[in-house]
Scaffold this motif. Structure first.
Motif, short mmCIF file in Angstrom:
data_model
loop_
_atom_site.label_atom_id
_atom_site.label_comp_id
_atom_site.label_asym_id
_atom_site.label_seq_id
_atom_site.Cartn_x
_atom_site.Cartn_y
_atom_site.Cartn_z
N HIS A 141 0.76 -1.04 -0.08
CA HIS A 141 -0.11 -0.07 0.03
C HIS A 141 0.95 1.36 0.02
CE1 HIS A 141 -3.69 2.41 0.96
NE2 HIS A 141 -2.65 3.12 1.88
N GLY A 142 0.56 2.12 -1.02
CA GLY A 142 1.45 3.53 -1.01
C GLY A 142 2.54 3.35 -2.01
N ARG A 144 4.31 2.79 -5.69
CA ARG A 144 3.64 3.28 -7.13
C ARG A 144 3.98 2.09 -8.07
NH1 ARG A 144 1.93 8.20 -7.66
NH2 ARG A 144 2.23 9.87 -5.71
N ASP A 147 7.82 1.81 -9.43
CA ASP A 147 8.76 1.14 -8.44
C ASP A 147 8.85 -0.29 -8.77
OD1 ASP A 147 8.49 3.61 -6.91
OD2 ASP A 147 7.33 2.70 -5.30
N LYS A 193 -0.56 5.22 -7.33
CA LYS A 193 -0.33 4.44 -5.96
C LYS A 193 -1.26 3.35 -5.81
CE LYS A 193 0.96 8.27 -3.08
NZ LYS A 193 0.88 9.12 -2.04
N ARG A 195 -3.13 0.46 -3.48
CA ARG A 195 -3.79 0.55 -2.47
C ARG A 195 -4.15 -0.96 -2.06
NH1 ARG A 195 -9.12 3.91 -3.66
NH2 ARG A 195 -9.20 3.46 -1.65
#
Length: 260
Positions: A141-142, A144, A147, A193, A195
């Protein structure tokens, strides 16, 4: 872009579909040997999926003519099973299984070695698996989407390999392919992002040579443009607050036939 979030009984159904797909993939892996045809693989997937109460998600998807993708040696993805195509000692082959169970889909693939293979073949299989795992390691969570791609691309480049850019992972749930697209190259800190409750696949296609590809006249089969070997591994993941749950995990079984 609307990305569905899953919880409660929906997650449990996704687990069951994903484990059905993983079980079928492990079953196929146990049967691979020189002389087996990719047509045999298609028939085995059809039968085993039915035994588990599911349906092959790939059959008929945008006209795809088979229940499974069988991508051998220089085939990057979307290889079409053929009774005349037989596995030979030294081949590597990716088997990509997707199962629809109770209206939910689970998607997984692995690249298998047929008998003794070359050092190059062992290397690309190992790098592809580690690239998948590098992408999974940053999912939480959080984080991207960029990444994930950056982690995969960085490892592949370090190992002197390349990552196919035209195909990536995807969201999955009530349909086999949903938003978001999950690039396997990219820049950290970019993209949407993640979630908790998102379900995605991470499935990098890694080439021993250059990343460029071409599509054969059948309109499906994707091969490396330079003829180099390609390998791929895939898991379906549930994003959680502190990481992810690998819904298709069944590695101890797969490791029997996958190069280490």
């Amino acid at each position: 872009m609307s990305v569905p979030l899953f919880k409660g009984t929906e997650v449990e159904r996704l687990r069951r579909a994903s484990q059905a797909a993983a079980g079928t993939l492990a079953f196929i892996g146990s049967k691979l040997a020189p002389g087996v045809s990719t047509g045999d693989i298609d028939q085995w997937v059809r039968e085993d999926t039915a035994r588990r109460g599911g349906k092959p998600s790939q059959l008929g998807y945008h006209g795809f003519p088979a229940t499974v993708c069988t991508s051998r040696n220089q085939v990057v993805c979307h290889g079409v099973p053929n009774p005349e195509e037989r596995l030979a000692r030294g081949d590597i082959i990716n088997v990509d299984v997707t199962t629809n169970l109770e209206g939910y889909h689970g998607d997984t693939s692995a690249t298998f070695c047929i008998g003794e293979v070359s050092e190059d073949a062992r290397r690309i299989v190992d790098v592809a698996r580690r690239c998948r795992d590098a992408g999974i390691a940053v999912v939480r969570h959080g984080a991207r989407l960029g990444d994930i791609g950056a982690a995969i691309e960085e490892l592949a480049r370090k190992e002197g390999c390349s990552v196919v850019e035209e195909f990536g992972g995807h969201g999955i749930g009530h349909q086999m392919h949903t938003p978001p697209t999950v690039p396997h190259t990219g820049k950290r800190g970019t993209g949407i992002k993640l979630r908790s409750g998102m379900v995605i696949t991470v499935e990098p296609m890694v080439n021993l040579g250059r990343p460029e590809i071409r599509i054969l006249p059948d309109g499906w089969t994707v091969v490396t443009a330079d003829g180099s070997l390609s390998a791929q591994f895939e898991h379906t993941l549930l994003v959680t607050a502190d990481g992810c749950e690998i819904l298709t995990r069944q590695e101890p079984v797969l490791s029997l036939n996958v190069a280490c």
